[in-house]
Design an enzyme around this catalytic site. Structure first.
Site, PDB file in Angstrom:
ATOM      1  N   PHE A  34     -11.383  -1.238   4.328  1.00 40.39           N
ATOM      2  CA  PHE A  34     -10.851   0.020   3.798  1.00 40.39           C
ATOM      3  C   PHE A  34     -10.676  -0.045   2.288  1.00 40.39           C
ATOM      4  O   PHE A  34     -11.034   0.884   1.567  1.00 40.39           O
ATOM      5  CB  PHE A  34      -9.510   0.348   4.456  1.00 40.39           C
ATOM      6  CG  PHE A  34      -9.616   0.758   5.885  1.00 40.39           C
ATOM      7  CD1 PHE A  34     -10.797   1.275   6.403  1.00 40.39           C
ATOM      8  CD2 PHE A  34      -8.522   0.657   6.744  1.00 40.39           C
ATOM      9  CE1 PHE A  34     -10.895   1.677   7.736  1.00 40.39           C
ATOM     10  CE2 PHE A  34      -8.605   1.059   8.071  1.00 40.39           C
ATOM     11  CZ  PHE A  34      -9.790   1.567   8.562  1.00 40.39           C
ATOM     12  N   THR A  35     -10.111  -1.140   1.802  1.00 42.88           N
ATOM     13  CA  THR A  35      -9.887  -1.248   0.363  1.00 42.88           C
ATOM     14  C   THR A  35     -11.212  -1.350  -0.382  1.00 42.88           C
ATOM     15  O   THR A  35     -11.379  -0.761  -1.454  1.00 42.88           O
ATOM     16  CB  THR A  35      -9.018  -2.483   0.061  1.00 42.88           C
ATOM     17  OG1 THR A  35      -7.870  -2.452   0.916  1.00 42.88           O
ATOM     18  CG2 THR A  35      -8.569  -2.483  -1.366  1.00 42.88           C
ATOM     19  N   CYS A  52       0.871  -3.278  -1.936  1.00 45.11           N
ATOM     20  CA  CYS A  52       1.200  -1.849  -1.915  1.00 45.11           C
ATOM     21  C   CYS A  52       2.695  -1.594  -1.794  1.00 45.11           C
ATOM     22  O   CYS A  52       3.248  -0.765  -2.512  1.00 45.11           O
ATOM     23  CB  CYS A  52       0.432  -1.137  -0.807  1.00 45.11           C
ATOM     24  SG  CYS A  52       0.557  -1.932   0.792  1.00 45.11           S
TER      25      CYS A  52
END
Lengths: 356, 356, 356, 356
Positions: free
Chosen positions: D24-25, D157
């Protein structure tokens, strides 16, 4: 918070205004125009939110230095975008045209070509002379008529999804117009607009598959106007905020192969900057999906052949707020004014994204 | 945590076991049987979760005092429910029948009537002699054959929704079997079962309208078997966990009125304890919706007439885990054993409920 | 549709009515009482939905043969449940008590014990004499005072979650009342009630983590009243319909071990029919989760020790509509009338379930 | 499908590669770099998806003309972004540095400053000499050290959300480091990464409030490193895909007013291009919300004072994939290379948007 880093401001070639800027579609227009290299937004109107900042209503626009004004005092601009409820624009179209050289209307008021058609699906038009004069916004089917147009009607979201899915089949002669055609649409909650009633409240609206327009949806009119095809149309509300997905079940007069279909879609959309054909293959995303285009002006179309039932299934997915409304309007304005078609519409979308 | 207050235990009339108890359908069976006044669950098997408590996997059953055992050692019971993947039951049906007087299978292994049919849609059956002997579970279409049945096949969820929606139209002569019929289905993520792959992960699966069986869905076979109607079937995954919603677009040979339809559905379902007809009226919930029946054994059916397209639209909604699977199985077992039909299936559902 | 198969009807021992039956909590009461073996619902009032069927508003109750009536004409019943907005019950409490031997109020009007407390958190009480006379509904902390009570105040959902989580620590002497205590709550959209405004509309409400009561939440008052603990309380709205989850961050005066905690919770809740302790272990559901109790009257509590920060974290999860409101009310009525405590509250919940 | 209209291609000033591009990143990095005016992506590696197109995995990048290659053959580029699981970068950092002048690592491998710190929270570092040499990416706290940096560590995050929320309070002297601080975080499912196990499957993951890191979260280390504050940290998974929301409950040594807070945040963030302070006011979006920044590099911070509890509540919201990861990485690279800070990060976000 810094000064905006995306507003074209004085460098922009055109001034623009948004009438009805506090609704969802109005907000989407403001977002697109705010980040558009060729437009400078000088006015956004809203009766209910007058004097509030744009960011008060649309939290993604908290940087934008603009307050809603009354729709009574329209500033003179190059392009006026009207994002008002159906029936409002036709009452005010002369004011809009006095205020702007180009008017882009996002309601249903000017989508149909004739008063007869309009009366069949809506209630009496107050300025039917404009029905013929206005241009339908969707560049994929009307690009050649848009340059220089001064009254543009952005299409209905569900009609747009359907037309984009089926147009290549007519161009290629695979469909002729007399076929049985069922269009089963699934849409997100933004179609109901800001506000909404009990049925739109989160506890009632979440997790649903709800038939909200079982028959007689007015978008049938636009589809028939552009494709010459009478469609059996049913719309369901499902649990997403943005997105319209049309599944078209078609029964062509002659058998059709996947190869024929690839050819048809390639010919129709190979040069279209916003159209993708997605039909099978591996991975998770094998067919068009609204969440693959959420926030973007892209449309995805795909297909599958069902020989046992002599059926052709066509899938089409758009973001109803973008390709189905505000994005289509900006795209049309770009074409009308001779701006790069994709200007202000480059956002590629997100992955992953939840219920967009 | 107190001792269970809902387990019938020694007061129950019948002992039961669940083979494949750690899957979603197995868990739903365990929930229903655990709270059923006439059943005492004496075994739940799971190879992967052997020796874990039932509540370890199914958090709603944390009170249940039972651990998964190996499927190798089946206890002798009155009724065995098999919630195993397709193809497993036919390999083990003799063991199941040795262990229990009544076997209720929730897979596709015994739904079809003949080997020919089976071979058309699935791969070779290992014990085709049982295809004819087994009884289809859905009481609304097969109640008379269930009492005393010793091998019962619970129907497919999407087929069940479709059959429940259309059966009354055949009974009333409104449909005859040669009509064009499009069935557009929307289902929740529990249909994919526990586990699932990349496409089932939350970031990829949430917020979707995803065509997952565009054509060739095997449930067409059951529908054709019971209705004699060939349907154009397409299934979409949408953002809910439980629920199957079938929208049937039909083109009857003769015009039909709403009155005819009300009569047809009333005659079919007036005495059915789990069927509701919902067709218009005011309020938020005007047509069948999966979330109105989530967690229950109810089925909702409704309809709308589209005279302009000579179309009839039928909506049908069930909880795929209940009426479409475990609930149907328990309902059938109730009928087979002469228990009150609604026993253990009385839950009315919730309002509001989110994405059930 | 068949005659109801779950309504106790004439076999019921008690008659009941629901004032304010068209709201979410009123609907939940109607569901519980409709399926309760000892209650027969003879009246449901709603000013806005007068003469509509109960099923018109609450689709899960389509079988229920009852229409809303005006709240002006209350029938005489054994138990009246009031599910009206805060401030309404205190205006009408004498009418309610004239109509029923037992009144169970679900608003905040009678939860606090003294006028001083009430005035600190709400605006002037019109019948403060009832504050002392009424009994708090939550059986886990007030069971001994409920039998024979004639005015019962069902607790606030967020307060209930917090009190259930922390009470065992006070009973065990682990907390003393002077500790720093932060309670961070996450709730679903049903807490906003039917109707709701712009912030409750699906497009604005879905997918959020929204601080909606950052400070000064009135439920602090109930928590302080029952635990003698001043809590720093913040409530967030998240994307679910039902459910309240309280995470309590506590700083005990003396170190505490997991063993101490297991002992404390076991002693408090081992005999409680609706309380589960869930603290670690394997599998997916290792701590309390609202969706594990959705639709049920269960409460889950759990904990973890954070020695590095000398912190104790307590998790508590309930269905705000059930244990946090209507379920608690019925539970209390059961105790008050000497009915089996779990009667009508046996539903085990669902797995899987989406956003309940 | 047309040729890409957003790829800078040969006009770009810098070449870039993404190692670990199928996660995803990695996908988010590819999206940002693809549309970045100064970067040309020449390589994306993925062992599991080798030879697949980028769009096969990331449907938003279907236009992108690039296939995943093996990580064994790194091309020489100006900037290499590593989006690999924790522990991988430190094994390969020399290869990365051989291939690129600037390495931006998105894992936890180089976030901490010393081997002691690292060993306290993670398992033995293989190249501890780089811990001191690397620069933390977050420009809001480390802008001055980024220009010319050749090894940059993008922050975690949840740590990023917390640090952005609290840093202004330290700068203003409102917090000193010895205060009691509880940080209660809510995150979306993308934090679990592509793949995920049972707990990440849609039926189990949707609708949850699940404590997934009750205590001992490794991001505590980063927070302590940059703020000198020991925080009691708990993370909950909630139903969204993108987003991290941190609610910080603080107990300052001296009373603080809202005016003090406005001053502190204004001083800290008035010139920051990506920071917004949102604290009260009217409308729907009164405090920071992840969905208001979904898809963007913006961070929102806000606060409320709770004098009764001598508490200060600070809210902070980011998109974990953007400001919390890929966006932060690109922002840092912009600063490191002397590019306009906001280049490639201008997207304003969407309204409405569902569960982003």
């Amino acid at each position: 918070m810094s000064a905006s880093h995306t507003d074209a401001g004085d460098d922009a070639a055109y001034t623009a205004s948004v009438v009805g800027g506090s609704g969802f579609t109005g907000g989407e227009l403001l977002r697109l125009l705010y980040q558009h290299p060729e437009f400078d937004v000088v006015q956004a109107t809203s009766r209910s939110k007058e004097r509030k900042t744009v960011g008060h209503v649309h939290p993604n626009l908290r940087e934008m230095d603009l307050r809603f004004t009354s729709p009574e005092d329209l500033e003179s601009v190059d392009v006026l975008f009207a994002a008002t409820p159906h029936g409002v624009s036709m009452e005010h179209v002369d004011e809009f045209r006095d205020a702007a050289d180009t008017v882009v209307d996002l309601s249903a008021d000017f989508r149909l070509d004739s008063e007869d058609q309009y009366d069949e699906w809506y209630d009496g038009h107050v300025c039917p002379e404009y029905l013929e004069k206005s241009e339908y916004a969707l560049p994929e089917i009307n690009r050649e008529n848009l340059p220089g147009a001064d009254l543009i009607a952005s299409g209905g979201c569900n009609a747009t999804a359907t037309i984009l899915g089926l147009k290549p089949l007519f161009d290629a002669g695979i469909l002729e117009g007399d076929e049985q055609a069922v269009v089963d649409v699934k849409v997100g909650s933004s179609e109901g607009g800001a506000g909404g009633g009990d049925a739109s409240s989160h506890p009632e609206r979440s997790g649903i598959v709800r038939p909200y327009a079982p028959t007689g949806h007015r978008h049938e009119a636009e589809i028939e106007q552009f494709l010459g095809l009478s469609v059996s149309f049913t719309v369901h509300a499902v649990d997403m905020t943005r997105g319209a997905s049309a599944t078209c079940h078609l029964f062509p007069n002659a058998p059709v192969s996947k190869g024929d279909l690839w050819t048809a879609y390639r010919e129709a959309y190979a040069d279209e900057p916003f159209m993708r054909t997605v039909a099978g293959g591996g991975g998770v995303y094998r067919y068009p999906e609204p969440k693959a285009v959420a926030g973007t002006n892209f449309g995805e179309v795909g297909f599958e052949v069902d020989p046992g039932n002599r059926r052709l299934v066509v899938f089409s997915a758009i973001d109803n707020m973008m390709k189905g409304s505000a994005g289509q309007a900006v795209h049309a304005a770009n074409v009308a004014l001779g701006i790069e078609e994709t200007a202000g519409l480059e956002f590629a979308g997100l992955h992953p994204v939840g219920a967009p």
